[in-house]
Write a protein that holds these residues in place. Structure first.
Motif, short mmCIF file in Angstrom:
data_model
loop_
_atom_site.label_atom_id
_atom_site.label_comp_id
_atom_site.label_asym_id
_atom_site.label_seq_id
_atom_site.Cartn_x
_atom_site.Cartn_y
_atom_site.Cartn_z
N GLU A 267 0.85 -1.19 0.00
CA GLU A 267 0.00 0.00 0.00
C GLU A 267 0.90 1.25 0.00
O GLU A 267 1.18 1.82 1.06
N PRO A 268 1.38 1.68 -1.16
CA PRO A 268 2.33 2.81 -1.22
C PRO A 268 1.77 4.11 -0.67
O PRO A 268 2.54 5.00 -0.29
N LYS A 269 0.45 4.24 -0.60
CA LYS A 269 -0.14 5.48 -0.06
C LYS A 269 0.33 5.73 1.37
O LYS A 269 0.57 6.87 1.76
N PHE A 270 0.45 4.67 2.16
CA PHE A 270 0.87 4.83 3.54
C PHE A 270 2.35 5.19 3.64
O PHE A 270 2.76 5.87 4.59
N ALA A 271 3.15 4.77 2.69
CA ALA A 271 4.56 5.14 2.68
C ALA A 271 4.71 6.65 2.49
O ALA A 271 5.57 7.28 3.13
N ARG A 272 3.90 7.23 1.62
CA ARG A 272 3.98 8.68 1.41
C ARG A 272 3.61 9.44 2.68
O ARG A 272 4.23 10.45 3.01
N ILE A 273 2.61 8.94 3.39
CA ILE A 273 2.23 9.59 4.65
C ILE A 273 3.34 9.41 5.69
O ILE A 273 3.63 10.30 6.48
N GLY A 274 3.97 8.23 5.68
CA GLY A 274 5.10 7.99 6.58
C GLY A 274 6.24 8.96 6.34
O GLY A 274 6.86 9.47 7.28
N GLU A 275 6.52 9.24 5.07
CA GLU A 275 7.57 10.21 4.75
C GLU A 275 7.17 11.61 5.22
O GLU A 275 8.01 12.38 5.69
N ASN A 276 5.88 11.95 5.10
CA ASN A 276 5.41 13.23 5.62
C ASN A 276 5.61 13.34 7.12
O ASN A 276 5.95 14.40 7.65
N LEU A 277 5.40 12.22 7.81
CA LEU A 277 5.58 12.22 9.26
C LEU A 277 7.04 12.46 9.64
O LEU A 277 7.32 13.09 10.66
#
Length: 338
Positions: A267-277
């Protein structure tokens, strides 16, 4: 005569203090991914009392409780006699289990530790021994130090003695014989809980605030502290500086958690949010440093800057949480369509 060296990994997290570093190294040695164990929460609680005490915390469940939920037992041990302590530790290492020993940095400076010139307590990993050479294999997994080498047994015993305590202390992790697998639904449930607490929580206690609401109240209080006596305002900022260390650890850790589940669940969408964090973590780091600098800088001006920075963090966290809510809804739609 026995000789043993265990392959304990270094820690990769630059925001961990030494106790987290040691736990991370031990968990990874046993095959666990630390963020999936102890950084599942995206949380913020702010409490204030009439006596001037404030509390800002970023987790509702302690790391120890999270370990227990995974069946991992953490044992904090201590022994007054150094030879007895070493026999106990050596026996544990001989079974293939490293331990984290609490040692004196001033004594370690002679061997490898960066010279700071003062006594402080510091966890390192004991990962082996050589009976013939009378040495102890030591790993300091900190991302700054990254030391792996042997100390003579006599030097080790000297360094193990803390100036602040009579006992020799160490930590053991005991993982379960069979490791439960993380289920996708468990991970999504954790995400849903975090969204609920951060975006939609409404705590009834009059002086306790959770989630984005807590960030808003704290930012308002930063302006209100301008009217306090200077010493009282600086006391509040001192408390905040101390407490926000864990916020930085948890925001960075949860970013790593999201990147890991993105990999596990494709689920790459969660990776992008992780990078934002991780970017938000840097904002928190600057905010915390400014709390410290407020002890010597112009107070009213610094409180205004802190107010603005916290509102920026709140906005960034809200955007990231909304993105995560959308990603979760999108995942549900995709699952139903299959």
């Amino acid at each position: 005569m026995k000789r043993l060296k265990l392959a304990v990994p270094f820690s990769e997290c630059e925001h961990y203090p030494c106790d987290y570093v040691a736990m991370d190294a031990l968990l990874r040695f046993y095959g666990y991914e630390t963020p999936l164990i102890i950084h599942t929460e995206w949380f913020f609680l702010y409490e204030r009392r009439n006596d001037g005490i404030i509390n800002a915390t970023s987790r509702s469940v302690s790391p120890g409780e999270r370990l227990r939920q995974f069946g991992i037992r953490a044992s904090q041990l201590r022994e007054r006699d150094v030879d007895v302590a070493w026999r106990m530790v050596r026996a544990r290492i001989e079974t293939g289990d490293p331990i984290a020993a609490l040692m004196d940095t001033c004594q370690l400076e002679t061997h490898y530790y960066p010279g700071l010139g003062h006594h402080s307590n510091h966890y390192v990993i004991l990962a082996g021994f050589d009976d013939r050479l009378q040495t102890v294999h030591l790993v300091d997994p900190s991302w700054i130090v990254r030391f792996r080498g042997d100390l003579s047994l006599s030097d080790f015993k000297v360094a193990w003695k803390l100036e602040s305590d009579l006992d020799y202390q160490w930590l053991e992790l005991h993982p379960p014989d069979s490791r439960p697998k993380l289920q996708a639904q468990q991970l999504f449930n954790a995400i849903m809980r975090n969204i609920g607490l951060m975006l939609h929580s409404c705590v009834s206690a009059p002086e306790s605030f959770v989630g984005l609401n807590a960030l808003q109240v704290l930012s308002d209080d930063l302006i209100r502290w301008k009217e306090l006596e200077t010493n009282k305002a600086r006391k509040c900022l001192q408390q905040l500086h101390t407490q926000l260390r864990d916020t930085i650890i948890e925001r960075d850790g949860h970013g790593r958690f999201l990147c890991l589940i993105a990999e596990h669940l494709h689920e790459p969408k969660f990776a992008r949010i992780g990078e934002n964090l991780r970017k938000i973590t840097q904002k928190w780091l600057v905010f915390r440093n400014l709390c410290f600098k407020a002890q010597v800088k112009a107070l009213r001006q610094t409180l205004t800057r802190l107010h603005g920075r916290l509102l920026e963090i709140k906005s960034l966290e809200e955007d990231a949480l909304l993105d995560m809510e959308k990603a979760l809804l999108s995942h549900r739609v995709e699952v139903r369509a299959k």
